[in-house]
Enzyme design. Sequence first.
Site, mmCIF file in Angstrom:
data_model
loop_
_atom_site.group_PDB
_atom_site.id
_atom_site.type_symbol
_atom_site.label_atom_id
_atom_site.label_comp_id
_atom_site.label_asym_id
_atom_site.label_seq_id
_atom_site.Cartn_x
_atom_site.Cartn_y
_atom_site.Cartn_z
ATOM 1 N N ASP A 218 0.822 -1.203 0.000
ATOM 2 C CA ASP A 218 0.000 0.000 0.000
ATOM 3 C C ASP A 218 0.864 1.266 0.000
ATOM 4 O O ASP A 218 1.865 1.339 0.724
ATOM 5 C CB ASP A 218 -0.864 -0.033 1.275
ATOM 6 C CG ASP A 218 -1.906 1.062 1.321
ATOM 7 O OD1 ASP A 218 -2.841 1.012 0.506
ATOM 8 O OD2 ASP A 218 -1.798 1.966 2.168
ATOM 9 N N GLU A 268 14.179 -15.597 -0.037
ATOM 10 C CA GLU A 268 14.542 -16.736 0.825
ATOM 11 C C GLU A 268 13.510 -17.848 0.734
ATOM 12 O O GLU A 268 13.746 -18.956 1.194
ATOM 13 C CB GLU A 268 14.639 -16.280 2.291
ATOM 14 C CG GLU A 268 15.828 -15.399 2.567
ATOM 15 C CD GLU A 268 15.753 -14.817 3.985
ATOM 16 O OE1 GLU A 268 14.960 -15.312 4.812
ATOM 17 O OE2 GLU A 268 16.485 -13.840 4.225
HETATM 18 C C1 GLC Z 1 -4.249 3.042 -0.664
HETATM 19 C C2 GLC Z 1 -5.485 2.206 -0.485
HETATM 20 C C3 GLC Z 1 -6.592 3.088 -0.029
HETATM 21 C C4 GLC Z 1 -6.203 3.736 1.271
HETATM 22 C C5 GLC Z 1 -4.867 4.450 1.159
HETATM 23 C C6 GLC Z 1 -4.308 4.826 2.498
HETATM 24 O O1 GLC Z 1 -4.397 3.980 -1.663
HETATM 25 O O2 GLC Z 1 -5.780 1.531 -1.668
HETATM 26 O O3 GLC Z 1 -7.798 2.388 0.100
HETATM 27 O O4 GLC Z 1 -7.187 4.647 1.646
HETATM 28 O O5 GLC Z 1 -3.916 3.657 0.542
HETATM 29 O O6 GLC Z 1 -3.855 3.674 3.167
#
Ligand code: GLC
Length: 569
Positions: A218, A268
């Site tokens: 993310d 790994e």
């Molecule tokens: C990414 C996720 C989203 C979230 C953001 C903050 O863009 O896909 O849903 O709100 O990160 O974590």
Amino acid sequence: MSSTLKDVTYNRSEAVHDTGWWRQAVVYQIYPRSFADSNGDGIGDLRGIISRIPYLAALGVDAIWLSPFYPSALADGGYDVDDYRDVDAKLGTLDDFDDMAAILHAHGIKLIVDIVPNHTSNRHVWFQEALAAPAGSPARERYIFRDGTGPDGAQPPSDWHSSFGGPAWTRVADGQWYLHLFAPEQPDLNWDNPEVRADFIKTIRFWADRGADGFRVDVAHGLAKDLREPLPAWRTLDEELLLRGAHPFTDRDEVHDIYAEWRRVFDEYDPPRSSVAEAWVHPSRRSRYASATSLGQVFNFDLVELTWNPVSYRRVIVDSLADAAAAGSSNTWVLSNHDVVRHASRYGLLSEAASHEGRVVSRQWVQSGGTTPAYDSELGLRRARAASLLMLALPGSAYLYQGEELGLPEVPNIPDEHRQDPTFFRNSGVDKGRDGCRVPIPWTGDGPSFGFGTGTAHLPQPEWFAAHSVQAQEADPESTLLLYRRGLRWRRRLQTTEELPWLDAGSPSVLHFARKGGWQCITNFGPEPVPLPAGTVMISSAPLVDGALPSDTTAWILATAERSADSMR
Ligand code: GLC
Ligand code: CA
């Protein structure tokens, strides 16, 4: 039906040690709280997912990606993580996770989990410690705390905005401020701190040891930051900085040092764990994340931006394949996910917007409660089916979002009192948020939540969901669900090398390309039917008209005469 797909045996277990399994995988994204609810509390859970694994196997996906299922107060749909190495009690237990992983693997389906490294939640034990500790303490050094500016430090350290609206800094009781690029409940971590780095390695190993085959990372572009003072003013943070990798908190080159360390850990394992970056960066810098010494693959959201337009589609396909190849990776194709308006709705918007403004226009439509621009749901579904079949014929991996296989539209008019997304609360005049694509999906035509569970769903489902249910579509040979199932079976059978030679379609509104082995894909974006190339039509997104390919339709052709095929339509 002559030669049948039934006699194709899918020996998925062969892929167990296949190091490149992800290159052309079909990955199905599950938003766990909205997929299936096993205990009637209105919230989807891991047991619910387990109960639907036969559905996923029948659909024919190679892997699932789970959006966060970790303990969370849901300030941002679970992307505010309280504890990276546990399951939210409302969603299940670690034992449920182990069962889920085992049953998925027994069905030949791989498992990708979501890692959220840019920020924790404000309830994470580290942030609680930081709040309790004094300025300058090691506990605060795991985050980004600063003194304010102006008299008494009452002004934030800089005028930066958070992605959900409002300032990117929040003040704590002793007067210091902390940085959050997203909601205030999502404090940014300090990735210069070795303790932070070590803890994420621990988290990666934790899930990899428990059977995760890969990771979705993310906000992968956000971790590395240069926050030397004076902090630059918001208005100076322009594209030129981004292009040089010199922006203070987006897409800095040093971020790849972090991923190089992760990569050594992934490698790994046997097969090596895969990863895919969510990186909203300039297209020219995207492929860095896809390099073999970084995360290996990166989301490409270019299709999400587009309206239904052949010239733009072709350009994106050509450029994306070239970029991915240059990085030694495969491209990722995305039409929908949990952050954008579902493509069955985007393609139904009757707007004159420029071809790169598809996403923007769809947000405006949600903001209007689904009234402006005008919306033609039939056209949207027809184009969505054509787009999906086109995407599934492209070399690379395809990321599907739960419900798109039902042709499910966005719910654009969720009443404000039911909204959950922080984008709405921090920005309500400008953006209604992303809840409309996160409504629990309909499994049956009736019941308190259309088969999602025995209780009421946590986000309200409209009555029209009944017609889109899995149950309704399984009984309808023309349904979108059966189109996806057939498409995925053919794709598995025909899957081949990653080249894509274009064929002359004779018209700018038709895209026609070949894959090795006789597989061809042709899409008609124009208003009039066009003739089909020689070969057998394996599948088409809408019925042919007098043997021709009608408007807004994709067909797959098997060009080699000797191979017979089901004529599905
Ligand atoms: C990414 C996720 C989203 C979230 C953001 C903050 O863009 O896909 O849903 O709100 O990160 O974590
Ligand atoms: Ca539940």
